[in-house]
Design a protein around this motif. Structure first.
Motif, PDB file in Angstrom:
ATOM      1  N   TYR A  14      -3.489  19.535 -38.111  1.00  0.00           N
ATOM      2  CA  TYR A  14      -4.353  18.378 -38.274  1.00  0.00           C
ATOM      3  C   TYR A  14      -5.805  18.853 -38.246  1.00  0.00           C
ATOM      4  CZ  TYR A  14      -6.506  13.862 -37.619  1.00  0.00           C
ATOM      5  OH  TYR A  14      -7.275  12.743 -37.779  1.00  0.00           O
ATOM      6  N   GLN A  15      -6.612  18.357 -39.168  1.00  0.00           N
ATOM      7  CA  GLN A  15      -8.026  18.727 -39.220  1.00  0.00           C
ATOM      8  C   GLN A  15      -8.848  17.681 -38.472  1.00  0.00           C
ATOM      9  OE1 GLN A  15      -9.343  21.623 -40.456  1.00  0.00           O
ATOM     10  NE2 GLN A  15      -7.171  22.126 -40.558  1.00  0.00           N
ATOM     11  N   PHE A  16      -9.308  18.045 -37.299  1.00  0.00           N
ATOM     12  CA  PHE A  16     -10.124  17.141 -36.500  1.00  0.00           C
ATOM     13  C   PHE A  16     -11.549  17.102 -37.033  1.00  0.00           C
ATOM     14  CE2 PHE A  16      -6.727  18.024 -33.507  1.00  0.00           C
ATOM     15  CZ  PHE A  16      -6.496  16.768 -32.966  1.00  0.00           C
ATOM     16  N   SER A  17     -12.217  16.017 -36.747  1.00  0.00           N
ATOM     17  CA  SER A  17     -13.627  15.881 -37.098  1.00  0.00           C
ATOM     18  C   SER A  17     -14.427  16.927 -36.324  1.00  0.00           C
ATOM     19  CB  SER A  17     -14.112  14.479 -36.715  1.00  0.00           C
ATOM     20  OG  SER A  17     -15.514  14.425 -36.715  1.00  0.00           O
ATOM     21  N   PRO A  18     -15.491  17.446 -36.928  1.00  0.00           N
ATOM     22  CA  PRO A  18     -16.355  18.373 -36.178  1.00  0.00           C
ATOM     23  C   PRO A  18     -17.026  17.691 -34.982  1.00  0.00           C
ATOM     24  CG  PRO A  18     -17.144  18.086 -38.448  1.00  0.00           C
ATOM     25  CD  PRO A  18     -15.888  17.300 -38.305  1.00  0.00           C
ATOM     26  N   ASN A  19     -16.978  16.353 -34.934  1.00  0.00           N
ATOM     27  CA  ASN A  19     -17.532  15.619 -33.794  1.00  0.00           C
ATOM     28  C   ASN A  19     -16.658  15.711 -32.548  1.00  0.00           C
ATOM     29  OD1 ASN A  19     -19.913  14.660 -34.915  1.00  0.00           O
ATOM     30  ND2 ASN A  19     -18.927  12.848 -35.756  1.00  0.00           N
ATOM     31  N   LEU A  20     -15.413  16.217 -32.683  1.00  0.00           N
ATOM     32  CA  LEU A  20     -14.556  16.399 -31.521  1.00  0.00           C
ATOM     33  C   LEU A  20     -14.853  17.774 -30.932  1.00  0.00           C
ATOM     34  CD1 LEU A  20     -12.213  15.279 -29.747  1.00  0.00           C
ATOM     35  CD2 LEU A  20     -10.709  16.690 -31.142  1.00  0.00           C
ATOM     36  N   ILE A  21     -15.357  17.768 -29.719  1.00  0.00           N
ATOM     37  CA  ILE A  21     -15.718  19.012 -29.034  1.00  0.00           C
ATOM     38  C   ILE A  21     -14.684  19.226 -27.930  1.00  0.00           C
ATOM     39  CG2 ILE A  21     -17.490  20.193 -27.699  1.00  0.00           C
ATOM     40  CD1 ILE A  21     -19.430  17.993 -28.992  1.00  0.00           C
ATOM     41  N   ARG A  22     -13.838  20.235 -28.108  1.00  0.00           N
ATOM     42  CA  ARG A  22     -12.780  20.505 -27.141  1.00  0.00           C
ATOM     43  C   ARG A  22     -13.208  21.647 -26.230  1.00  0.00           C
ATOM     44  NH1 ARG A  22      -8.800  24.208 -26.852  1.00  0.00           N
ATOM     45  NH2 ARG A  22      -7.062  23.690 -25.505  1.00  0.00           N
ATOM     46  N   VAL A  23     -13.155  21.380 -24.928  1.00  0.00           N
ATOM     47  CA  VAL A  23     -13.465  22.387 -23.927  1.00  0.00           C
ATOM     48  C   VAL A  23     -12.198  22.580 -23.104  1.00  0.00           C
ATOM     49  CG1 VAL A  23     -14.858  22.916 -21.881  1.00  0.00           C
ATOM     50  CG2 VAL A  23     -15.896  21.733 -23.821  1.00  0.00           C
TER      51      VAL A  23
ATOM     52  N   SER B 296     -10.173   9.118 -33.705  1.00  0.00           N
ATOM     53  CA  SER B 296     -10.652   7.945 -34.404  1.00  0.00           C
ATOM     54  C   SER B 296     -12.157   7.770 -34.194  1.00  0.00           C
ATOM     55  CB  SER B 296      -9.889   6.714 -33.911  1.00  0.00           C
ATOM     56  OG  SER B 296     -10.359   5.557 -34.543  1.00  0.00           O
ATOM     57  N   ILE B 297     -12.607   7.880 -32.960  1.00  0.00           N
ATOM     58  CA  ILE B 297     -14.039   7.705 -32.674  1.00  0.00           C
ATOM     59  C   ILE B 297     -14.845   8.860 -33.243  1.00  0.00           C
ATOM     60  CG2 ILE B 297     -15.743   7.581 -30.813  1.00  0.00           C
ATOM     61  CD1 ILE B 297     -13.577   6.086 -29.177  1.00  0.00           C
ATOM     62  N   ALA B 298     -14.320  10.072 -33.146  1.00  0.00           N
ATOM     63  CA  ALA B 298     -15.038  11.235 -33.677  1.00  0.00           C
ATOM     64  C   ALA B 298     -15.206  11.147 -35.191  1.00  0.00           C
ATOM     65  CB  ALA B 298     -14.300  12.526 -33.303  1.00  0.00           C
ATOM     66  N   SER B 299     -14.199  10.635 -35.890  1.00  0.00           N
ATOM     67  CA  SER B 299     -14.256  10.566 -37.351  1.00  0.00           C
ATOM     68  C   SER B 299     -14.857   9.255 -37.858  1.00  0.00           C
ATOM     69  CB  SER B 299     -12.846  10.713 -37.940  1.00  0.00           C
ATOM     70  OG  SER B 299     -12.056   9.586 -37.594  1.00  0.00           O
ATOM     71  N   GLY B 300     -14.836   8.224 -37.011  1.00  0.00           N
ATOM     72  CA  GLY B 300     -15.326   6.917 -37.440  1.00  0.00           C
ATOM     73  C   GLY B 300     -14.299   6.142 -38.259  1.00  0.00           C
ATOM     74  N   ARG B 301     -13.035   6.591 -38.226  1.00  0.00           N
ATOM     75  CA  ARG B 301     -11.959   5.916 -38.973  1.00  0.00           C
ATOM     76  C   ARG B 301     -10.967   5.298 -37.989  1.00  0.00           C
ATOM     77  NH1 ARG B 301     -11.912  11.002 -41.843  1.00  0.00           N
ATOM     78  NH2 ARG B 301     -10.015  11.436 -40.660  1.00  0.00           N
ATOM     79  N   PRO B 302     -10.620   4.012 -38.189  1.00  0.00           N
ATOM     80  CA  PRO B 302      -9.677   3.368 -37.266  1.00  0.00           C
ATOM     81  C   PRO B 302      -8.258   3.896 -37.425  1.00  0.00           C
ATOM     82  CG  PRO B 302     -10.192   1.897 -39.075  1.00  0.00           C
ATOM     83  CD  PRO B 302     -11.060   3.117 -39.254  1.00  0.00           C
ATOM     84  N   ILE B 303      -7.485   3.755 -36.382  1.00  0.00           N
ATOM     85  CA  ILE B 303      -6.059   4.058 -36.415  1.00  0.00           C
ATOM     86  C   ILE B 303      -5.364   2.706 -36.410  1.00  0.00           C
ATOM     87  CG2 ILE B 303      -4.116   5.076 -35.166  1.00  0.00           C
ATOM     88  CD1 ILE B 303      -6.134   7.048 -33.932  1.00  0.00           C
ATOM     89  N   GLU B 304      -4.688   2.392 -37.487  1.00  0.00           N
ATOM     90  CA  GLU B 304      -4.015   1.097 -37.608  1.00  0.00           C
ATOM     91  C   GLU B 304      -2.961   0.944 -36.528  1.00  0.00           C
ATOM     92  OE1 GLU B 304      -4.894  -1.297 -39.698  1.00  0.00           O
ATOM     93  OE2 GLU B 304      -6.448  -0.062 -40.560  1.00  0.00           O
ATOM     94  N   PRO B 305      -2.780  -0.198 -35.961  1.00  0.00           N
ATOM     95  CA  PRO B 305      -3.321  -1.504 -36.283  1.00  0.00           C
ATOM     96  C   PRO B 305      -4.596  -1.836 -35.516  1.00  0.00           C
ATOM     97  CG  PRO B 305      -1.626  -1.779 -34.635  1.00  0.00           C
ATOM     98  CD  PRO B 305      -1.728  -0.295 -34.929  1.00  0.00           C
ATOM     99  N   PHE B 306      -5.200  -0.852 -34.831  1.00  0.00           N
ATOM    100  CA  PHE B 306      -6.375  -1.111 -34.011  1.00  0.00           C
ATOM    101  C   PHE B 306      -7.644  -1.102 -34.856  1.00  0.00           C
ATOM    102  CE2 PHE B 306      -3.195   0.988 -31.354  1.00  0.00           C
ATOM    103  CZ  PHE B 306      -2.988  -0.004 -30.410  1.00  0.00           C
TER     104      PHE B 306
END
Length: 182
Positions: free
Chosen positions: A51-60, A1-11
């Motif tokens: 699921y296609q994650f935002s490129p802002n999610l950096i997984r290590v 949610s934070i990486a994409s800038g889109r909320p996850i309902e109901p939050f």
């Protein structure tokens, strides 16, 4: 949610899209992909959809669940430029689950949080399952060492009456009463 800038309902989401660093210390790339793949229909000819994650999610990830010293996280944080850090799991930042060692790890995470202006989410398992009474802070391994260094504690629990149901509970709040209590 934070990486994409889109909320996850109901939050609600008040943060703009930004880099999120996920330290997946216990899982492999295959396990991560499987966790975020929609299951295909039983007679489907195509495999499930990932699921296609935002490129802002950096997984290590660390191969084989290798433990890492918390002090060595600074280089990864600097390189990523992320202001949000997710650590899965606290167990891989310590050799033993002892209060003394947990205090050292939590102090280092707090130091990194202040130094880099981070929001940190640390995931951990409870040492036991208490289904009937619900989860409390004492169920967290080394609970006093953990809760004294954090602003909030949330838990995901399993319903005692319906094993297929999970719930989210706000166990500790740094500001006021837990907003998402029992």
């Amino acid at each position: 949610s934070i990486a994409s800038g889109r909320p996850i309902e109901p939050f609600e989401l008040s943060a703009a899209a930004q880099k999120v660093l996920l330290l997946d210390l216990g899982g492999s790339a295959t396990q991560f992909a499987r966790r975020y793949t929609c299951e295909a229909a039983p007679n489907a000819k195509k495999p499930g959809r990932r699921y296609q994650f935002s490129p802002n999610l950096i997984r290590v990830s660390l191969k084989g669940g290798t433990q890492i010293a918390p002090a060595k996280l600074a280089a990864v944080i600097e390189q990523s430029g992320a202001k949000v850090l997710i650590i899965d799991s606290l167990a891989f930042l310590q050799r033993y689950s002892l209060p003394r060692e947990t205090v050292v790890v939590m102090r280092e995470l707090r130091r990194l949080q202040r130094r880099y202006g981070l929001s940190i989410l640390v995931l951990m398992n409870t040492s036991r399952s208490i289904w009937r009474r619900g989860i409390i802070a004492a169920d967290i391994p080394c609970s006093s060492a953990v809760t004294s260094y954090v602003d909030n504690v949330f838990a995901v629990g399993r319903s005692g009456s319906r094993p297929d149901v999970r719930y989210l509970k706000h166990i500790k709040s740094g500001v006021d009463d837990a907003a998402y209590g029992a």
